[in-house]
Design a protein around this motif. Structure first.
Motif, PDB file in Angstrom:
ATOM      1  N   ILE B 235      14.278  35.225 -14.066  1.00 24.88           N
ATOM      2  CA  ILE B 235      13.540  35.011 -12.823  1.00 24.88           C
ATOM      3  C   ILE B 235      14.264  35.698 -11.656  1.00 24.88           C
ATOM      4  CG2 ILE B 235      12.496  33.302 -11.282  1.00 24.88           C
ATOM      5  CD1 ILE B 235      12.553  31.320 -13.576  1.00 24.88           C
ATOM      6  N   GLY B 236      15.589  35.573 -11.661  1.00 25.01           N
ATOM      7  CA  GLY B 236      16.397  36.152 -10.580  1.00 25.01           C
ATOM      8  C   GLY B 236      16.211  37.663 -10.460  1.00 25.01           C
ATOM      9  N   THR B 237      16.106  38.321 -11.604  1.00 23.76           N
ATOM     10  CA  THR B 237      15.935  39.776 -11.588  1.00 23.76           C
ATOM     11  C   THR B 237      14.465  40.160 -11.497  1.00 23.76           C
ATOM     12  OG1 THR B 237      15.838  39.839 -13.997  1.00 23.76           O
ATOM     13  CG2 THR B 237      18.007  40.134 -12.986  1.00 23.76           C
ATOM     14  N   ASN B 238      13.629  39.130 -11.266  1.00 28.48           N
ATOM     15  CA  ASN B 238      12.200  39.390 -11.132  1.00 28.48           C
ATOM     16  C   ASN B 238      11.596  40.041 -12.387  1.00 28.48           C
ATOM     17  OD1 ASN B 238       9.827  39.205  -9.758  1.00 28.48           O
ATOM     18  ND2 ASN B 238      10.068  41.165  -8.656  1.00 28.48           N
ATOM     19  N   SER B 239      12.147  39.685 -13.546  1.00 24.86           N
ATOM     20  CA  SER B 239      11.652  40.283 -14.790  1.00 24.86           C
ATOM     21  C   SER B 239      10.411  39.587 -15.334  1.00 24.86           C
ATOM     22  CB  SER B 239      12.739  40.241 -15.865  1.00 24.86           C
ATOM     23  OG  SER B 239      13.933  40.806 -15.393  1.00 24.86           O
ATOM     24  N   TYR B 263      13.203  26.904  -8.586  1.00 21.50           N
ATOM     25  CA  TYR B 263      11.956  27.683  -8.515  1.00 21.50           C
ATOM     26  C   TYR B 263      10.764  26.750  -8.608  1.00 21.50           C
ATOM     27  CZ  TYR B 263      14.971  31.722  -9.199  1.00 21.50           C
ATOM     28  OH  TYR B 263      15.938  32.663  -9.045  1.00 21.50           O
ATOM     29  N   ARG B 264       9.605  27.264  -8.215  1.00 21.30           N
ATOM     30  CA  ARG B 264       8.416  26.432  -8.222  1.00 21.30           C
ATOM     31  C   ARG B 264       7.415  26.912  -9.285  1.00 21.30           C
ATOM     32  NH1 ARG B 264       6.758  28.082  -2.607  1.00 21.30           N
ATOM     33  NH2 ARG B 264       7.614  29.934  -3.643  1.00 21.30           N
ATOM     34  N   ILE B 269       6.603  30.895 -11.069  1.00 17.55           N
ATOM     35  CA  ILE B 269       6.398  31.129 -12.506  1.00 17.55           C
ATOM     36  C   ILE B 269       5.183  30.334 -12.985  1.00 17.55           C
ATOM     37  CG2 ILE B 269       7.364  30.651 -14.801  1.00 17.55           C
ATOM     38  CD1 ILE B 269       8.878  32.870 -13.615  1.00 17.55           C
ATOM     39  N   SER B 270       4.309  31.001 -13.696  1.00 15.23           N
ATOM     40  CA  SER B 270       3.201  30.288 -14.334  1.00 15.23           C
ATOM     41  C   SER B 270       3.598  29.900 -15.758  1.00 15.23           C
ATOM     42  CB  SER B 270       1.956  31.173 -14.387  1.00 15.23           C
ATOM     43  OG  SER B 270       1.323  31.218 -13.125  1.00 15.23           O
TER      44      SER B 270
END
Lengths: 339, 339
Positions: B235-239, B263-264, B269-270
């Motif tokens: 998530i941090g690297t927007n991958s 994070y939400r 993130i779905s």
DNA sequence: CTGAAAGCGCTTACAG
DNA sequence: CTGAAAGCGCTTACAG
């Protein structure tokens, strides 16, 4: 279509009598090793499988237990059933499982079916209705057929049989006192199963504890309230600082409501519930719960039933109440250590 | 101890022959109403119950189904089993249930036991090991005994029998495309059951979808990673902007980790998962999931098996794949309506 | 309308 | 060591 080979056919192919073949297969000492070998070899080759029906017809025992439970949607029953299955298997018994979905009518049907099938014994966790109104003639009649019965988890007083369960009243009392020990003073019991025998026992235990700690009894019938509104009022007016809940599902709904109202667990409200299911582990926050040991209870119920069937027990009926323990998790405050 | 009354005793008390009593009890037209009444009255009085063993021995059918499933700890199997039980009951069949806990050894034992017990048919959801290595000789041998088999949910290609399940590959593809439609572009599949037949089918469907949307394939083996560290990095690297998860339990752990990382869901993130269990309903946020319709599947499996047993089916083997649908909940973004 | 007899597939005294 | 016979509790042609 059914072309499975029988003892008779086996005997014919071997030029032996049925008796000799039967004895060989049962490894009787009467039979010569050579014959035994011939027989077992052909039996394997022809994939002979003895007919249990015929064997049971002679032996009078079916080596089968009937298990009747309300459902398998709670972790408690799922784990208990799983454990019963395992233990029955270990002791060489098959099981026939029925679910009543808490319908007394289906329960009565099940009992009748199991009598027909000549099960050697039955374990039952009766319907809630029954535990409310105590119309248990169908259970009591089992003794007339000499079918041993074990009452499991939901224990009724008006049935004379072996029993395996918890001391629900003591349990509720201890849980309540535990909340008190953790600093809670205004403890509400959100009952999801009031009017049942277990529900009443829990209420009585809760009441005893409240009396001991000189608190105020607050019993809330889960089904009769608008959860969110009630919680808002109770917490808003500072009427409660902790909740005792019956099962996993009601706990989830309570937690969800509390969080949505903007309150924190356990800072504002502590939660403790009677069901140590998978929910209690994984919810955020995880829930302090009573570990009612379904695995152990299931195993004990099966052992008692089989021991009773095989006449290894003294005639007095057993009333086994398991000791259980609390599992502390995030939903209750930490005990502040006194210095 | 076993003192249940038999036809013979009944006949003796009534000064009738066993045949007449039997026919009366079976309401045969051969018997006079008066005799019938005499017989049924005494039978009721004496609590006569026919011996199923003896009846089956003659009839050659046991009216019993064997059901073998890995466990009942997932909502899917619990609901499927419950539904199978209900449907079997409706159609006049008993069931013997066994749990393998995904042990191939136990599965083989179960199969042998059911052969001994002369069940009329078997429904099985095989162990994961088996679905990995495909050593299904014990299943294939059932046809030699003329015992119909229905493969349920975990479908193997190397066993010739009727099958009931889902099109896992199509399902995974559609789920992935759905996430895409909701605006997700970087979809990772956290596989909890890789290396199994179902797992592989899902991976293939996911891969197809990713290819279609020209995305990047990111398959993460749930068991081989430190969940929190991986998620933090991904998530941090927007991958990734969305996750496809196999089951309820891994979803819970993933959700918990994501929330703890700050994070939400679904904003950051779905989440979509293959298991529409009770968890998916009640978790905060509730989870978008594939409704795999265990109730319907269970019912269909039983119907096919019984129809096969009773010879109501044409000889071609059935491969029934249920249509399923997505249930959208809080864990996936709303579709922004295009103007 | 009733009953004697055979048989389902096995096990187990009993005899040889 | 092997086998003939009885019997477990039922149902169902068959005869009367």
């Amino acid at each position: 279509m059914e072309t499975r080979i029988t003892l008779k056919e086996l005997a014919a192919s071997l030029n032996l009598s049925v008796s000799t073949v039967s004895k060989s297969l049962n490894d009787s000492t009467e039979i010569s090793p050579i014959t035994k070998r011939r027989v077992t070899e052909l039996a394997t080759l022809k994939r002979y499988v003895p007919n249990n029906m015929a064997q049971n017809l002679r032996g009078k025992k079916t080596k089968t237990l009937g298990i009747i439970i309300p459902n398998i949607f709670s972790d408690f029953f799922a784990e208990a059933l799983s454990s019963m299955e395992e233990q029955s298997d270990k002791r060489g018994y098959n099981i026939i499982i029925s679910f009543t979905n808490d319908s007394l009518e289906k329960e009565i049907e099940c009992i009748n079916k199991l009598i027909h099938r000549r099960v050697d014994g039955i374990i039952i966790s009766p319907t809630l209705t029954e535990s409310q109104f105590g119309s248990s003639t169908h259970l009591n009649k089992l003794s007339e057929y000499n079918i041993p019965l074990v009452l499991f988890d939901r224990i009724l007083d008006n049935v004379a049989c072996d029993k395996v369960g918890l001391n629900e009243s003591l349990l509720a009392e201890e849980a309540t006192l535990d909340l008190c020990k953790l600093g809670c003073k205004k403890i509400a019991y959100f009952s999801n199963i009031s009017n049942t025998s277990i529900g009443n026992q829990r209420i009585s235990g809760y009441s005893d504890a409240i009396k001991k700690i000189k608190g105020k009894k607050q019993i809330i019938n889960f089904h009769k309230i608008d959860l969110k509104i009630s919680l808002k009022h109770l917490i808003g007016t500072n009427s409660i600082d902790s909740i005792l809940a019956d099962d996993g599902l009601s706990s989830i709904l309570i937690v969800k409501s509390i969080l949505e109202l903007g309150y924190r667990i356990p800072e504002d409200i502590s939660m403790l519930n009677f069901s140590n299911g998978i929910f209690s582990h994984y919810l955020s926050p995880s829930l302090t719960a009573i570990d009612s040991k379904p695995i152990e209870q299931g195993k004990i119920a099966v052992d008692i039933l089989i021991d009773r069937i095989e006449d290894r027990l003294s005639p007095e009926l057993l009333d086994f109440r398991l000791e259980v323990s609390l599992v502390h998790r995030e939903s209750t405050r930490r005990l502040v250590p006194s210095i």
